[in-house]
Design a protein around this motif. Structure first.
Motif, short mmCIF file in Angstrom:
data_model
loop_
_atom_site.label_atom_id
_atom_site.label_comp_id
_atom_site.label_asym_id
_atom_site.label_seq_id
_atom_site.Cartn_x
_atom_site.Cartn_y
_atom_site.Cartn_z
N TYR A 40 -4.07 3.79 4.09
CA TYR A 40 -4.68 4.19 2.81
C TYR A 40 -4.00 5.45 2.27
CZ TYR A 40 -8.29 0.93 4.31
OH TYR A 40 -8.96 -0.19 4.72
N ASN A 41 -3.98 5.57 0.96
CA ASN A 41 -3.37 6.73 0.31
C ASN A 41 -4.43 7.58 -0.36
OD1 ASN A 41 -1.37 8.46 -0.58
ND2 ASN A 41 -0.88 7.26 -2.39
N GLU A 83 -10.65 7.45 5.84
CA GLU A 83 -9.95 7.92 4.64
C GLU A 83 -10.87 7.73 3.44
OE1 GLU A 83 -5.70 8.88 3.29
OE2 GLU A 83 -6.61 8.68 5.27
N VAL A 85 -11.39 7.19 -0.40
CA VAL A 85 -10.60 6.52 -1.43
C VAL A 85 -11.46 6.37 -2.67
CG1 VAL A 85 -9.43 4.39 -2.07
CG2 VAL A 85 -9.18 5.29 0.24
N PRO A 89 -8.32 0.67 -3.34
CA PRO A 89 -7.36 1.34 -2.47
C PRO A 89 -5.90 1.12 -2.86
CG PRO A 89 -9.05 0.23 -1.17
CD PRO A 89 -9.23 -0.21 -2.59
N TYR A 116 -13.26 4.67 4.11
CA TYR A 116 -12.75 3.54 4.89
C TYR A 116 -12.58 4.01 6.33
CZ TYR A 116 -12.11 0.87 0.63
OH TYR A 116 -12.33 0.17 -0.53
N SER A 147 -12.41 -0.40 7.93
CA SER A 147 -11.04 -0.82 7.67
C SER A 147 -10.76 -2.13 8.40
CB SER A 147 -10.07 0.26 8.16
OG SER A 147 -8.74 -0.21 8.11
N CYS A 165 -0.39 -6.19 3.30
CA CYS A 165 -0.96 -4.92 2.84
C CYS A 165 -0.16 -4.36 1.66
CB CYS A 165 -1.00 -3.91 3.98
SG CYS A 165 -2.23 -4.30 5.25
N HIS A 170 -1.23 -1.21 -0.80
CA HIS A 170 -1.29 -0.16 0.21
C HIS A 170 0.08 0.46 0.44
CE1 HIS A 170 -5.45 -0.84 1.35
NE2 HIS A 170 -5.22 -2.14 1.47
#
Length: 375
Positions: A40-41, A83, A85, A89, A116, A147, A165, A170
């Motif tokens: 994840y970012n 993470e 988000v 995501p 997540y 997740s 992904c 992602h």
């Protein structure tokens, strides 16, 4: 200085899967399958004793997030790692949106976030497979999503999951050793137990100046940002992509505040001249969440103060060494730790040096030559 104690374990950080050398490091699937999860970012977040901690070790500023952490603790969802988000995501602006909300003092914005969860940190000694099983048995809550996790038996299965992904937007995937305990700090390229696999790299650069977008022929100045002129690893380069129209207006309006700030950007490797290729804007780093020192810029995970000097030590090595009599006296916002205590004996120091040499040849010898007079 005031003695501080770590409120929760430092996060386990991923090594770069692409830097593995099969000849030197062996077959990662030889001992069995690995666990793969989306990368994840957003913002790293650990819920620990009712507090939401960022990757830096500081509480996340948004009071709504902290309120959610207390609710989660009461609901049986304390001591989890994940993470935060905002929105989908895989959205292109997910990092910027998440950063804006996590930094906000407006508690009402936290409802846009989801946590997540990908690890259970109630018992760090358990292998990841058991921690994941415990996480899956935790109570459910609207603020928390589990997740996805997959077992991959070989490189082909891993790359198929990475493609899946990537198609969803992602950054890539993270790869975990299911038999390994939770090890705080940066993982080893050779042994893990946590790696990241991404098609793009991301990093932080120091902003030198803001460059205005050039006007069209016969038109007035647009009063918008055209690019950020930055420096990365000693090389000057420009970030001109990745900005929304709103970003370009807001960043130009605050152009006087930008020099010296850090910007997070995405790129595809380096050119022959050492400059990031196809650099794209992701967001500004929050000054309140930056390190109080420049330890991370020196490549250190830990600083140990000895008299009027300082020795930089790798956290991964230190946690495996005897540190009796040492006390934490400060924690930087980047998660670095300052310890103070008696001078360690040369045998212990040499062990630390040898452990560090694996990742940074020559680095330790330079440091210890100054403080221990090693031959």
């Amino acid at each position: 200085m005031t003695t501080l104690t770590a409120p929760c374990p430092a996060p386990m950080e991923a090594a770069d899967w692409n830097r593995r050398d099969p000849d030197a490091h062996g077959d990662p699937f030889a001992l069995g399958p690995v666990v793969v999860q989306p990368k994840y970012n957003g913002w790293r977040c650990r819920i620990f004793d009712g507090v939401a901690y960022a990757k830096s070790g500081r509480p996340i500023p948004n009071p709504g997030v902290q309120s959610a952490a207390r609710v989660l603790m009461a609901a049986g969802l304390d001591r989890i790692d994940g993470e935060l988000v905002a929105g989908m995501p895989g959205a292109g602006d997910v990092y910027e949106r998440t950063t804006g909300i996590c930094q906000s003092a407006d508690a009402t914005t936290a409802w846009e976030l989801k946590l997540y969860a990908f690890d259970d940190i109630a018992d760090l000694s358990l292998p990841f497979a058991d921690r994941l099983s415990r996480l899956e048995q935790r109570p459910r809550h609207d603020f928390v999503k589990l997740s996805p996790s997959w077992l991959c038996n070989d490189e082909a299965a891993l790359m198929a999951r990475e493609q899946e992904c990537f198609n969803l937007g992602h950054e890539g995937v993270v790869i975990r050793d299911p038999a390994a305990p939770y090890l705080a700090g940066r993982s080893s390229i050779a042994d893990g137990p946590l790696w990241k696999l991404k098609r793009f790299d991301d990093a932080e650069a120091e902003i030198l100046t803001a460059v205005e977008m050039p006007p069209r022929a016969g038109k007035p100045s647009p009063q918008k940002l055209g690019a950020l002129r930055c420096t990365y690893d000693g090389e000057a380069f420009s970030i001109g992509a990745g900005f929304s129209a709103k970003d370009r207006r807001e960043l130009w309006d605050m152009r006087g505040e930008l020099p010296g700030r850090l910007v997070k950007f995405r790129f595809q490797g380096l050119t022959a001249a050492g400059k990031p290729r196809h650099a794209s804007y992701l967001g500004l780093r929050d000054p309140a969440d930056m390190a109080a020192t420049n330890l991370d810029q020196q490549g250190a995970d830990m600083i140990i103060e000895i008299d009027d000097g300082a020795v930089l030590i790798d956290h991964y090595s230190l946690v495996r060494a005897s540190c009796g009599g040492w006390s934490v006296i400060a924690t930087t916002t980047a998660g670095d730790i300052a310890l103070k205590g008696p001078l360690p004996d040369k045998r212990t120091a040499r062990q630390w040096a040898e452990a560090r040499r694996v990742q940074k040849p020559g680095y330790v010898e330079r440091i210890y030559a100054a403080f221990f007079n090693f031959d």
